[in-house]
Design an enzyme around this catalytic site. Structure first.
Site, PDB file in Angstrom:
ATOM      1  N   HIS A 342      40.371  20.348 -59.382  1.00  0.00           N
ATOM      2  CA  HIS A 342      39.272  21.232 -58.975  1.00  0.00           C
ATOM      3  C   HIS A 342      38.688  20.924 -57.609  1.00  0.00           C
ATOM      4  O   HIS A 342      37.774  21.630 -57.174  1.00  0.00           O
ATOM      5  CB  HIS A 342      38.153  21.198 -60.018  1.00  0.00           C
ATOM      6  CG  HIS A 342      38.510  21.901 -61.284  1.00  0.00           C
ATOM      7  ND1 HIS A 342      38.325  23.253 -61.464  1.00  0.00           N
ATOM      8  CD2 HIS A 342      39.085  21.447 -62.414  1.00  0.00           C
ATOM      9  CE1 HIS A 342      38.761  23.595 -62.658  1.00  0.00           C
ATOM     10  NE2 HIS A 342      39.220  22.510 -63.263  1.00  0.00           N
ATOM     11  N   LYS A 533      24.515  28.934 -55.571  1.00  0.00           N
ATOM     12  CA  LYS A 533      25.575  27.990 -55.944  1.00  0.00           C
ATOM     13  C   LYS A 533      24.963  26.597 -55.838  1.00  0.00           C
ATOM     14  O   LYS A 533      23.861  26.457 -55.311  1.00  0.00           O
ATOM     15  CB  LYS A 533      26.783  28.119 -55.011  1.00  0.00           C
ATOM     16  CG  LYS A 533      26.388  28.180 -53.522  1.00  0.00           C
ATOM     17  CD  LYS A 533      27.575  28.355 -52.590  1.00  0.00           C
ATOM     18  CE  LYS A 533      28.142  29.736 -52.533  1.00  0.00           C
ATOM     19  NZ  LYS A 533      29.432  29.852 -53.200  1.00  0.00           N
ATOM     20  N   ARG A 534      25.646  25.567 -56.374  1.00  0.00           N
ATOM     21  CA  ARG A 534      25.106  24.226 -56.214  1.00  0.00           C
ATOM     22  C   ARG A 534      24.834  23.937 -54.734  1.00  0.00           C
ATOM     23  O   ARG A 534      25.569  24.407 -53.857  1.00  0.00           O
ATOM     24  CB  ARG A 534      26.097  23.189 -56.784  1.00  0.00           C
ATOM     25  CG  ARG A 534      26.229  23.232 -58.296  1.00  0.00           C
ATOM     26  CD  ARG A 534      24.915  22.971 -59.001  1.00  0.00           C
ATOM     27  NE  ARG A 534      24.444  21.627 -58.780  1.00  0.00           N
ATOM     28  CZ  ARG A 534      24.630  20.605 -59.606  1.00  0.00           C
ATOM     29  NH1 ARG A 534      25.303  20.780 -60.739  1.00  0.00           N
ATOM     30  NH2 ARG A 534      24.152  19.419 -59.321  1.00  0.00           N
ATOM     31  N   LYS A 539      29.249  23.507 -48.937  1.00  0.00           N
ATOM     32  CA  LYS A 539      28.995  24.935 -49.166  1.00  0.00           C
ATOM     33  C   LYS A 539      28.165  25.549 -48.038  1.00  0.00           C
ATOM     34  O   LYS A 539      28.014  26.759 -47.946  1.00  0.00           O
ATOM     35  CB  LYS A 539      28.317  25.136 -50.514  1.00  0.00           C
ATOM     36  CG  LYS A 539      29.244  24.827 -51.709  1.00  0.00           C
ATOM     37  CD  LYS A 539      28.502  24.945 -53.027  1.00  0.00           C
ATOM     38  CE  LYS A 539      29.351  24.576 -54.241  1.00  0.00           C
ATOM     39  NZ  LYS A 539      30.227  25.681 -54.691  1.00  0.00           N
ATOM     40  N   THR A 641      33.860  30.855 -58.048  1.00  0.00           N
ATOM     41  CA  THR A 641      33.894  31.960 -58.995  1.00  0.00           C
ATOM     42  C   THR A 641      32.681  32.855 -58.758  1.00  0.00           C
ATOM     43  O   THR A 641      32.706  34.040 -59.103  1.00  0.00           O
ATOM     44  CB  THR A 641      33.869  31.471 -60.454  1.00  0.00           C
ATOM     45  OG1 THR A 641      32.764  30.573 -60.623  1.00  0.00           O
ATOM     46  CG2 THR A 641      35.164  30.780 -60.821  1.00  0.00           C
ATOM     47  N   LYS A 645      32.082  37.078 -58.949  1.00  0.00           N
ATOM     48  CA  LYS A 645      31.008  37.753 -59.685  1.00  0.00           C
ATOM     49  C   LYS A 645      30.310  38.770 -58.776  1.00  0.00           C
ATOM     50  O   LYS A 645      30.035  39.901 -59.193  1.00  0.00           O
ATOM     51  CB  LYS A 645      29.986  36.731 -60.200  1.00  0.00           C
ATOM     52  CG  LYS A 645      30.545  35.707 -61.169  1.00  0.00           C
ATOM     53  CD  LYS A 645      29.523  34.586 -61.425  1.00  0.00           C
ATOM     54  CE  LYS A 645      30.160  33.382 -62.096  1.00  0.00           C
ATOM     55  NZ  LYS A 645      29.268  32.195 -62.086  1.00  0.00           N
TER      56      LYS A 645
HETATM   57  C1  PLP Z   1      29.392  31.097 -61.260  1.00  0.00           C
HETATM   58  C2  PLP Z   1      28.395  30.031 -61.210  1.00  0.00           C
HETATM   59  C3  PLP Z   1      28.584  28.924 -60.376  1.00  0.00           C
HETATM   60  C4  PLP Z   1      29.756  28.791 -59.450  1.00  0.00           C
HETATM   61  O1  PLP Z   1      29.361  29.354 -58.209  1.00  0.00           O
HETATM   62  P1  PLP Z   1      30.200  29.099 -56.886  1.00  0.00           P
HETATM   63  O2  PLP Z   1      29.566  30.018 -55.880  1.00  0.00           O
HETATM   64  O3  PLP Z   1      31.599  29.500 -57.186  1.00  0.00           O
HETATM   65  O4  PLP Z   1      30.050  27.675 -56.526  1.00  0.00           O
HETATM   66  C5  PLP Z   1      27.622  27.948 -60.354  1.00  0.00           C
HETATM   67  N1  PLP Z   1      26.523  28.028 -61.121  1.00  0.00           N
HETATM   68  C6  PLP Z   1      26.306  29.081 -61.929  1.00  0.00           C
HETATM   69  C7  PLP Z   1      25.063  29.117 -62.740  1.00  0.00           C
HETATM   70  C8  PLP Z   1      27.223  30.113 -62.002  1.00  0.00           C
HETATM   71  O5  PLP Z   1      26.988  31.149 -62.811  1.00  0.00           O
END
Ligand code: PLP
Length: 806
Positions: A342, A533-534, A539, A641, A645
């Site tokens: 990952h 995102k985190r 990032k 991911t 979304k």
């Molecule tokens: C989908 C999701 C992530 C992953 O987000 P990335 O932008 O791909 O890092 C992280 N936290 C939550 C709560 C999510 O729903």
């Protein structure tokens, strides 16, 4: 602000939520009242909103039970190959709505609760997100995430399947084999959660393990009078499953973490072996268990290296306990296990100190050494005299503190190794795992991540699902590739209008939510520019910050120009120990304080930090987004991911050629995303040449101005030095080269603004994006794992519906 359509009225118009059969509604109401009375022991006078949530949850849960039992019976009778996906984190979000959607109960439940004078969405909002993701901790204000406080109606404890897990002790080598003795035992208590399929009457199981001290734990101390200490020590043992390490992409070599990893692995493998033994190839139909059939009946997928101990543990069980010879056991192990990587960030790769291992899992250390000895023999045979390659490929890293490289262990012990987006899988083969790829190229695969269109479209954005279903029917919910046919509608005025209208409704609804929960007022006609995102340096939330400041300075410089209004929202948790990430949050809020209170700017630019980002907040924010920020340094984000979304929910992406963004651009057409910045090759070239942040700082006046403002306390007048460390990092040791992409990012954002002024052209690109989403369904991802790694054929077969009254 006008209030959006009532949820109940809006939902009633939406057919994708399942029809509300009248007899069904009456029965649901009856069951709801029964649960309020008998399960919650409340009446309508004293019941709270939470009681109503639990009453509804129990009512819906009853519809799972028959399907769950029947699915497990079906598996027992059919005895198909089983997949065991071992993971130390699952981002589950809430369960109630997911269950209603998948069982086609949503409209009926909405009608039932409505007739009872309740608002279903308010009840749904009482459910806590399952705290199984690594985002449990690390909110802006640190708070324990006690998600089980009020009980969890979705899980079933299975104390009858409790398993002992051993730690510490020593090994004894006898002529008839090795014994691991004098261990300390902790019990693993399984909790099962049903995982329903979409309208197919299948309910699979997610099995979680809770640590319990055995009754006799520390009985010795107990007898000599150490009663208090004995009770305290029981707690120590049970700590194994009390917390989840909240790091994202960071390895913290703590003993408790290694205990957790072995705990889940040992409990799961005991489960697998027990079930295999009572299956057809076990002793059910033949006299003695034939372990050579294990890979035909069992696939173990390792989610990252966290469950890597499954490999030496399976070897220990087969060799020490089942008395197989090593070669045979090894062949079974490799054919059963597969590993998903990952991340390529070096600080995230698990490398356990040998000392820690020797103490906690002495037998496993011996097994790892034996795996390594044989592995290095094979390497040496293939590359005679190449001692440097031998050193690089060893499972044991020498020099200073000896460590076990868990990724190397996973590759050697698996028949398949995959990355989670094409670019990431290619990088694995070219860099971190190059030697392993050269030696065993057949092992290396790609499985691009996906998201479930049920949660991430039907559940969170029913309005959009409905507008799509009106044009192409509902089958796209099971077969997301069908979204392709929306390309026929890019010039359809009515469709363009419908898509834009749904977005506007979602924005309005999210604006109301923000006003209620965060006391902030935002302009729903502004562009919703969202990065959730985190919080992590790679990032590059800081690149987003630099754009915000630049845009602010431009508005201030020419306040009378027609600026495209933007509301920039940034959200995400920072790991508690990640100081820079905490400072990034502090900077975002500081910029917000200045920008949001500047009367010259007005509502043309607002900056909001979204607190407590979690699945449930994602479900509210993402359907409201116009612009999705996916701006990691090329080569650092394995897949992402969140990007998918947003795309599925009708946002346009501004992003780098990183992770799955690359494939999103391929699927939607590169012209329909805002792609900017360095490609992986450019990043590599810059590394060779040497990245010097001050060159960009000196060359780009707006960048210089923004950095000088941050450094000079413009955003922190009471603490002018507050962001000195961040500036110092950006100027002198920025591993993620924020400044190198600044100029192109700003130019790209100008293109975003220009297009936003033309709503029709904007929405056409949105349609191309939605139409290109088919590939990013987790259904496609899982089908590929099934066929290409697990050796199974996925089926769309439905099980018969049970009679729920039984
Ligand atoms: C989908 C999701 C992530 C992953 O987000 P990335 O932008 O791909 O890092 C992280 N936290 C939550 C709560 C999510 O729903």
């Amino acid at each position: 602000m006008s209030k959006p359509l009532s949820d109940h009225d809006r939902r009633k118009q939406i057919s994708v939520r399942g029809l509300a059969g009248i007899e069904n509604v009456a029965e649901l109401k009856q069951n709801f009242n029964r649960h309020l009375h008998f399960t919650l022991v409340k009446d309508r006078n004293v019941a709270t909103k939470r009681d109503y949530y639990f009453a509804l949850a129990h009512t819906v849960r009853e519809h799972l039970i028959g399907r769950w039992i029947r699915t497990q019976q079906h598996y027992y009778e059919k005895d198909p190959k089983r997949v065991y996906y071992i993971s130390l984190e699952f981002y589950m979000g809430r369960t109630l709505q997911n269950t209603m959607v998948n069982l086609a109960l949503e409209n009926a439940c909405d009608e039932a609760t409505y007739q009872l004078g309740l608002d279903m969405e308010e009840l749904e909002d009482m459910e806590e997100d399952a705290g199984l993701g690594n985002g449990g901790l690390g909110r802006l204000v640190e708070e324990a995430d006690d998600w089980l406080r009020y009980g969890n109606p979705w899980e079933k404890a299975r104390p009858e399947y409790m398993r002992p897990v051993h730690f510490y002790g020593r090994t004894e080598h006898h002529p008839d084999g090795v014994k691991w003795v004098d261990t300390q035992v902790v019990l693993a208590l399984p909790y099962d959660t049903p995982v329903p399929g979409y309208r197919n009457n299948v309910v699979n199981t997610m099995r979680l393990w809770s640590a319990k001290a055995p009754c006799e734990f520390n009985l010795k101390d107990f007898n000599v009078g150490g009663y208090i200490q004995a009770v305290l020590d029981r707690n120590l043992a049970e700590n194994i499953s009390r917390v989840l390490y909240p790091n994202d992409n960071f390895f913290e070599g703590k003993e408790l973490r290694l205990k957790q990893e072995y705990f889940v692995v040992s409990a799961t493998l005991q489960d697998i072996i027990r079930r295999f033994k009572v299956s057809k190839f076990g002793s059910r139909e033949i006299a003695r268990t034939d372990f050579s059939k294990l890979p035909d009946k069992v696939a173990i997928q390792l989610n990252d290296t966290h469950p890597a101990m499954a490999i030496p543990e399976l070897m220990r069980v087969l060799v020490d306990e089942e008395k197989l010879d090593w070669d045979k056991a090894w062949d079974i192990c490799v054919r059963t296990c597969a590993y998903t990587n990952h991340t390529v960030l070096p600080e995230a790769l698990e490398r356990w100190p040998v000392d820690l291992f020797a103490h906690l899992l002495p037998r496993h250390l011996e097994i790892v050494y034996e795996i390594n000895r044989r592995h290095l023999e094979r390497v040496a045979a293939k590359y005679p005299g190449d001692v440097d390659r031998l050193r690089r490929m060893s499972l044991i890293e020498e020099g200073g503190q000896k460590r076990i490289n868990m990724a190397h262990l996973c590759i050697v012990g698996s028949h398949a190794v995959n990355g989670v987006a094409q670019i990431h899988s290619d990088i694995l083969k070219a860099t971190v795992f190059k030697d392993f790829y050269e030696m065993e190229p057949h092992k290396f695969q790609n499985k691009t991540n996906g998201i479930t269109p049920r949660r991430w479209l039907v559940m969170c954005n029913p309005g959009l699902a409905e507008v799509i279903a009106e044009r192409i029917g509902e089958d796209f919910i099971r077969d997301l590739d069908q979204l392709q046919s929306l390309r026929n509608y890019v010039n359809d005025e009515a469709f363009i209008r419908d898509i834009a209208k749904v977005k506007q409704e979602n924005k309005l609804k999210f604006a109301v939510h923000l006003e209620e929960h965060y006391k902030v007022k935002i302009n729903p006609n502004s562009m919703f520019d969202i990065q959730v995102k985190r919080i992590h340096e790679y990032k590059r939330q800081l690149l987003n910050c630099l754009h915000i400041i630049t845009y602010y300075n431009r508005i201030k410089k020419e306040p009378n120009k027609q600026w495209t209004p933007r509301t920039v929202m940034i959200g995400g948790k920072a790991a508690p120990g990640y100081h820079t990430a905490k400072m990034i949050i502090r900077l975002i809020t500081a910029i917000g304080e200045v920008v949001n209170n500047d009367p010259v700017v007005g509502d043309r630019l607002k900056v909001i930090f979204l607190e407590n980002y979690r699945v449930t907040l994602a479900e509210k924010a993402i359907p409201a987004a116009d612009l999705s920020e996916q701006i990691s340094t090329a080569g650092t984000e394995a897949s992402g991911t969140g990007n998918m979304k947003f795309m599925l929910n009708g946002a346009l992406t501004i992003g780098t050629m990183d992770g799955a963004n690359v494939e999103m651009a391929e699927e939607a057409g590169e012209d329909n995303l805002f792609i900017f910045g360095m490609r992986v090759d450019d990043v590599d070239a810059l590394d060779m040449k040497g990245y010097h942040a001050e060159e960009y700082y000196n060359r780009l006046p707006e960048l210089k101005q923004a950095i000088d403002q941050i450094a000079g306390g413009f955003f922190s007048p009471k603490q002018p030095d507050l962001f000195k460390e961040i500036v110092n990092m950006l100027m002198h040791h920025d591993r993620f080269k924020v400044f190198a992409d600044y100029e192109d990012y700003i130019k790209c954002q100008e293109k975003v603004n220009a297009l936003y002024k033309n709503p029709k052209e904007w929405t056409k690109k949105v349609i191309y994006n939605i139409a290109g989403c088919g590939k990013f369904s987790s259904d496609r991802t899982i089908a590929q794992y099934a066929r290409e790694i697990w050796g199974m054929e996925p089926t769309l077969e439905k099980l018969p519906a049970p009679d729920d009254k039984q």
